[in-house]
Design an enzyme around this catalytic site. Structure first.
Site, PDB file in Angstrom:
ATOM      1  N   HIS A   1       0.864  -1.184   0.000  1.00 44.12           N
ATOM      2  CA  HIS A   1       0.000   0.000   0.000  1.00 44.12           C
ATOM      3  C   HIS A   1       0.903   1.237   0.000  1.00 44.12           C
ATOM      4  O   HIS A   1       2.017   1.191   0.536  1.00 44.12           O
ATOM      5  CB  HIS A   1      -0.836  -0.045   1.290  1.00 44.12           C
ATOM      6  CG  HIS A   1      -1.885   1.008   1.394  1.00 44.12           C
ATOM      7  ND1 HIS A   1      -1.617   2.300   1.786  1.00 44.12           N
ATOM      8  CD2 HIS A   1      -3.230   0.961   1.178  1.00 44.12           C
ATOM      9  CE1 HIS A   1      -2.749   2.993   1.822  1.00 44.12           C
ATOM     10  NE2 HIS A   1      -3.736   2.206   1.454  1.00 44.12           N
TER      11      HIS A   1
ATOM     12  N   ASP B   1       3.585  -3.569   8.166  1.00 42.96           N
ATOM     13  CA  ASP B   1       2.265  -2.964   8.039  1.00 42.96           C
ATOM     14  C   ASP B   1       1.230  -4.074   8.268  1.00 42.96           C
ATOM     15  O   ASP B   1       1.022  -4.931   7.409  1.00 42.96           O
ATOM     16  CB  ASP B   1       2.123  -2.362   6.630  1.00 42.96           C
ATOM     17  CG  ASP B   1       0.715  -1.829   6.350  1.00 42.96           C
ATOM     18  OD1 ASP B   1      -0.188  -2.044   7.181  1.00 42.96           O
ATOM     19  OD2 ASP B   1       0.533  -1.205   5.290  1.00 42.96           O
TER      20      ASP B   1
ATOM     21  N   GLN C   1      -3.938  -5.158   7.238  1.00 41.72           N
ATOM     22  CA  GLN C   1      -4.853  -6.151   6.665  1.00 41.72           C
ATOM     23  C   GLN C   1      -4.715  -7.520   7.330  1.00 41.72           C
ATOM     24  O   GLN C   1      -5.402  -8.462   6.956  1.00 41.72           O
ATOM     25  CB  GLN C   1      -4.594  -6.294   5.154  1.00 41.72           C
ATOM     26  CG  GLN C   1      -4.855  -5.029   4.353  1.00 41.72           C
ATOM     27  CD  GLN C   1      -6.343  -4.678   4.254  1.00 41.72           C
ATOM     28  OE1 GLN C   1      -7.221  -5.477   4.590  1.00 41.72           O
ATOM     29  NE2 GLN C   1      -6.623  -3.467   3.796  1.00 41.72           N
TER      30      GLN C   1
ATOM     31  N   LYS D   1     -10.340  -0.963  10.130  1.00 35.26           N
ATOM     32  CA  LYS D   1     -10.473  -2.211   9.368  1.00 35.26           C
ATOM     33  C   LYS D   1     -10.752  -3.397  10.286  1.00 35.26           C
ATOM     34  O   LYS D   1     -10.933  -4.516   9.832  1.00 35.26           O
ATOM     35  CB  LYS D   1      -9.203  -2.470   8.556  1.00 35.26           C
ATOM     36  CG  LYS D   1      -8.955  -1.401   7.485  1.00 35.26           C
ATOM     37  CD  LYS D   1      -7.729  -1.712   6.674  1.00 35.26           C
ATOM     38  CE  LYS D   1      -7.186  -0.502   5.956  1.00 35.26           C
ATOM     39  NZ  LYS D   1      -7.986  -0.046   4.828  1.00 35.26           N
TER      40      LYS D   1
ATOM     41  N   CYS E   1      -4.637   2.091  -3.862  1.00 35.97           N
ATOM     42  CA  CYS E   1      -3.442   2.718  -3.249  1.00 35.97           C
ATOM     43  C   CYS E   1      -2.235   1.807  -3.387  1.00 35.97           C
ATOM     44  O   CYS E   1      -1.439   1.656  -2.442  1.00 35.97           O
ATOM     45  CB  CYS E   1      -3.677   3.073  -1.788  1.00 35.97           C
ATOM     46  SG  CYS E   1      -5.014   4.217  -1.541  1.00 35.97           S
TER      47      CYS E   1
HETATM   48  N1  PMP Z   1      -1.734  -0.285   4.681  1.00 35.73           N
HETATM   49  C1  PMP Z   1      -2.614  -1.118   4.130  1.00 35.73           C
HETATM   50  C2  PMP Z   1      -2.177  -2.481   3.691  1.00 35.73           C
HETATM   51  C3  PMP Z   1      -3.944  -0.704   3.960  1.00 35.73           C
HETATM   52  O1  PMP Z   1      -4.829  -1.534   3.397  1.00 35.73           O
HETATM   53  C4  PMP Z   1      -4.333   0.597   4.384  1.00 35.73           C
HETATM   54  C5  PMP Z   1      -5.745   1.090   4.230  1.00 35.73           C
HETATM   55  N2  PMP Z   1      -6.274   0.924   2.952  1.00 35.73           N
HETATM   56  C6  PMP Z   1      -3.369   1.420   4.953  1.00 35.73           C
HETATM   57  C7  PMP Z   1      -2.083   0.946   5.090  1.00 35.73           C
HETATM   58  C8  PMP Z   1      -3.707   2.788   5.421  1.00 35.73           C
HETATM   59  O2  PMP Z   1      -4.240   2.728   6.684  1.00 35.73           O
HETATM   60  P1  PMP Z   1      -5.076   3.926   7.317  1.00 35.73           P
HETATM   61  O3  PMP Z   1      -6.441   3.839   6.714  1.00 35.73           O
HETATM   62  O4  PMP Z   1      -5.052   3.622   8.763  1.00 35.73           O
HETATM   63  O5  PMP Z   1      -4.385   5.175   7.015  1.00 35.73           O
END
Ligand code: PMP
Length: 414
Positions: free
Chosen positions: A131, A208, A211, A234, A372
């Site tokens: 991401h 990270d 997910q 999430k 993203c």
């Molecule tokens: N990393 C991953 C793998 C994500 O899926 C997301 C959210 N789409 C983020 C980071 C960003 O997280 P946040 O919504 O807390 O900014």
């Protein structure tokens, strides 16, 4: 066919669904099929009521007031820190910095940990699978320091080529980064193995976990990483909540990122001193009600148990994958051996956004776009995918409704 094969008999998905008020609504006159869980999860009433109760009964600011409400608000906020520490098996609650989400957590590591360590010619290692939150913060600080960001490759199945990742852990790498689970492909990366190799080379590892935490029990000590970021929205909790877990030695060595109230010991014009970790990273008024919701979300997962949740989600993923594979002209992106219930796909001759728009009219919420993850789209040579991301409260019948809607809307685009 037993559509629920694999789901434990004790896992009563209808009873679970009754906890999620939004799942009962209709969209464009159709029953909602919410398959955009990797984007944000729906919230059970236990979380909604925790937030509501906070504002009705306990609202005050944290850490400042000596009155009872202030104590209650502080207890709720600090209680979320305890719950999160337990949730990811952190060795100490003081190693949990509460943030607005993963994005803030990654930026904190970028500016407070990476930037002071980077010299011209150094590098940060990430992967093609990430991401943007696990790419762009590193680019910003690397750019300031004259350092670079390297990306380890993946294969056509959407699996990280681990040997190449490890080969790229060269001495100029000052921070290694990897996603635990891909938000686009569902791929689960071998964090434990990567962490072990990073430790051998003395390179700190940022993971990270956005997910991963909604789908699996996480133990940061067993994983052996240095940093683990997660986001509340999430995992059943309100938006604007999240956390960074980091080893105490790193937090102690990191300068504050945001300055302001609550993060200081004493402010003087001849030298301000800072609060102990984790408070030195928590300037300003946090999302207190949101964190009351985080604690309730973790209680919800605790009551459910990840074992039953995982068995149901695995069964859903297998069912959805099999149904989608039967559709001629449909290509699934991401066929890792170990994956969470996220399916990215395209159908020949149809634009992802057109399909998602038409699916919405059928009550089916999926995401279309680059998710993203531009570098991943570049790897596959496509601008976008459709993504169906499932959660434990989804059903096999919803998968069937989604596939029926997909077949219907595909015909309209022919
Ligand atoms: N990393 C991953 C793998 C994500 O899926 C997301 C959210 N789409 C983020 C980071 C960003 O997280 P946040 O919504 O807390 O900014």
């Amino acid at each position: 066919m037993n559509a629920q094969a694999g789901t434990p008999a004790t896992f009563d998905v209808q009873r679970i669904r009754a906890d999620f008020p939004l799942l009962a609504r209709t969209v464009h006159g159709k029953p909602l099929v919410y398959f955009d869980n990797a984007n944000t999860s729906q919230k059970p009433y236990q979380v909604i009521e925790a937030v509501d109760r906070h504002y009705r009964e306990h609202n005050a600011n944290v850490s400042r007031a000596v009155h009872l409400l202030g104590e209650e608000a502080t207890a709720a906020y600090e209680g979320a820190r305890d719950a999160l520490a337990r949730f990811i098996h952190a060795p100490s609650r003081d190693e949990l910095v509460l943030t607005s989400g993963t994005t803030q957590a990654a930026n904190l590591v970028a500016y407070s940990f990476a930037l002071p360590r980077l010299r011209p010619g150094d590098a940060i290692l990430t992967t093609v699978l990430e991401h943007h939150a696990n790419i762009v913060p590193w680019q910003l600080v690397a750019g300031r320091a004259g350092a670079t960001v390297k990306a380890a490759p993946i294969d056509e199945r959407g699996e990280l080529i681990v040997e190449q990742y490890l080969a790229m852990l060269t001495p100029e790498v000052k921070l290694a980064c990897v996603g635990h689970v891909s938000n686009v492909l569902g791929t689960v990366n071998p964090v434990r193995e990567i962490a072990k190799e990073c430790r051998k080379r003395g390179i700190p590892l940022f993971v990270d976990g956005s997910q991963a935490v909604p789908h699996r029990a996480v133990d940061v000590q067993a994983l052996g990483c240095d940093f683990y970021a997660l986001t509340g929205h999430k995992m059943l909790a309100p938006t604007g909540t999240g956390a960074l877990w980091a080893k105490k030695e790193h937090l102690d060595a990191m300068p504050p990122f945001f300055g302001g109230g609550d993060m200081i010991r004493e402010v003087r014009f001849d030298g301000t001193t800072f609060a102990d970790v984790p408070h030195k990273f928590e300037a300003g008024t946090p999302n207190i009600a949101g964190f009351a919701g985080v604690a309730a979300a973790i209680d919800y997962y605790d009551a459910l148990g990840f074992e039953a949740l995982r068995a149901h989600e695995k069964s859903l993923l297998e069912h959805a994958t099999a149904r989608l594979r039967d559709i001629p002209g449909l290509r699934i992106f991401g066929e890792a051996a170990d994956k969470e219930p996220v399916i990215s796909f395209l159908i020949e001759g149809a634009q992802a956004t057109d399909l998602a728009t038409l699916l919405d009219l059928e009550g089916v919420a999926v995401r279309s776009g680059h998710h993203c993850a531009h570098p991943l789209m570049q790897f596959f040579g496509i601008p976008a995918t459709l993504r169906a991301s499932l959660a434990f409260y989804n059903t096999h019948a919803e998968v069937d409704a989604f596939v029926a809607a997909l077949l219907k809307v595909r015909k309209l685009l022919r």
